[in-house]
Design a protein around this motif. Structure first.
Motif, PDB file in Angstrom:
ATOM      1  N   LEU A  34       0.703  -1.146  -0.013  1.00  0.00           N
ATOM      2  CA  LEU A  34       0.026  -0.070   0.163  1.00  0.00           C
ATOM      3  C   LEU A  34       0.828   1.214   0.013  1.00  0.00           C
ATOM      4  O   LEU A  34       0.559   2.358  -0.649  1.00  0.00           O
ATOM      5  N   ASN A  38       0.289   0.666  -4.269  1.00  0.00           N
ATOM      6  CA  ASN A  38      -0.683  -0.246  -4.739  1.00  0.00           C
ATOM      7  C   ASN A  38      -2.069  -0.125  -4.452  1.00  0.00           C
ATOM      8  O   ASN A  38      -2.176   0.007  -3.200  1.00  0.00           O
ATOM      9  N   ALA A  39      -3.024  -0.422  -5.102  1.00  0.00           N
ATOM     10  CA  ALA A  39      -4.526  -0.512  -4.422  1.00  0.00           C
ATOM     11  C   ALA A  39      -4.421  -1.800  -3.402  1.00  0.00           C
ATOM     12  O   ALA A  39      -3.749  -2.572  -3.662  1.00  0.00           O
ATOM     13  N   SER A  41      -6.696  -4.102  -3.387  1.00  0.00           N
ATOM     14  CA  SER A  41      -7.220  -5.279  -4.170  1.00  0.00           C
ATOM     15  C   SER A  41      -5.794  -5.758  -4.855  1.00  0.00           C
ATOM     16  O   SER A  41      -5.609  -7.120  -4.997  1.00  0.00           O
ATOM     17  N   ALA A  60     -11.753  -4.996  -4.604  1.00  0.00           N
ATOM     18  CA  ALA A  60     -11.804  -4.285  -5.899  1.00  0.00           C
ATOM     19  C   ALA A  60     -13.098  -3.646  -6.252  1.00  0.00           C
ATOM     20  O   ALA A  60     -13.299  -2.665  -6.732  1.00  0.00           O
ATOM     21  N   GLU A  63     -13.440  -0.470  -4.195  1.00  0.00           N
ATOM     22  CA  GLU A  63     -12.655   0.316  -4.915  1.00  0.00           C
ATOM     23  C   GLU A  63     -13.642   0.946  -5.991  1.00  0.00           C
ATOM     24  O   GLU A  63     -13.402   2.173  -6.152  1.00  0.00           O
ATOM     25  N   GLN A  64     -14.179   0.268  -6.844  1.00  0.00           N
ATOM     26  CA  GLN A  64     -15.006   0.754  -7.957  1.00  0.00           C
ATOM     27  C   GLN A  64     -16.084   1.426  -7.410  1.00  0.00           C
ATOM     28  O   GLN A  64     -16.457   2.498  -8.033  1.00  0.00           O
ATOM     29  N   TYR A  68     -16.475   1.186   0.816  1.00  0.00           N
ATOM     30  CA  TYR A  68     -15.760   0.210   1.442  1.00  0.00           C
ATOM     31  C   TYR A  68     -16.616  -0.513   2.675  1.00  0.00           C
ATOM     32  O   TYR A  68     -16.500  -1.752   2.828  1.00  0.00           O
TER      33      TYR A  68
END
Length: 105
Positions: A34, A38-39, A41, A60, A63-64, A68
């Motif tokens: 992180l 990096n994400a 996911s 993921a 995130e989209q 959360y």
């Protein structure tokens, strides 16, 4: 996360206080990924555990969608139910294994 602590800081706390070396190592690795940008996911996409990779897919989706709290709640429920089902199957197999088979005459 519910406490409002940033995820990397929460992972650092987990890494230093986890009850197992495996959990500490996982938390440290995820925290590093992180911090490298990096994400979450993506950080879990290469995990050795299929459960963690599945959790990464839930992340993921979060995130989209930007939700959360809702998605992680769904993930926790799903994974908890899966673990419960696995344990029930395991217990049934242990019980069955302990029985002796006697064919009917």
């Amino acid at each position: 996360m519910a406490s409002g602590a940033p995820l990397p800081r929460a992972l650092g706390t987990l890494a230093s206080s986890a009850g197992s070396s495996r959990a500490s190592s996982l938390a440290r690795d995820l925290k590093l990924r992180l911090e490298l940008g990096n994400a979450a996911s993506a950080a879990l996409s290469n995990a050795k555990s299929s459960g963690l990779r599945l959790f990464g897919r839930f992340l993921a989706a979060a995130e989209q969608g930007g939700r959360y709290d809702a998605m992680l709640g769904i993930a926790a429920d799903f994974l908890g139910q899966s673990a419960g089902a696995f344990e029930r199957i395991r217990s049934a197999l242990i019980v069955e294994r302990g029985r002796t088979y006697s064919p009917s005459a």
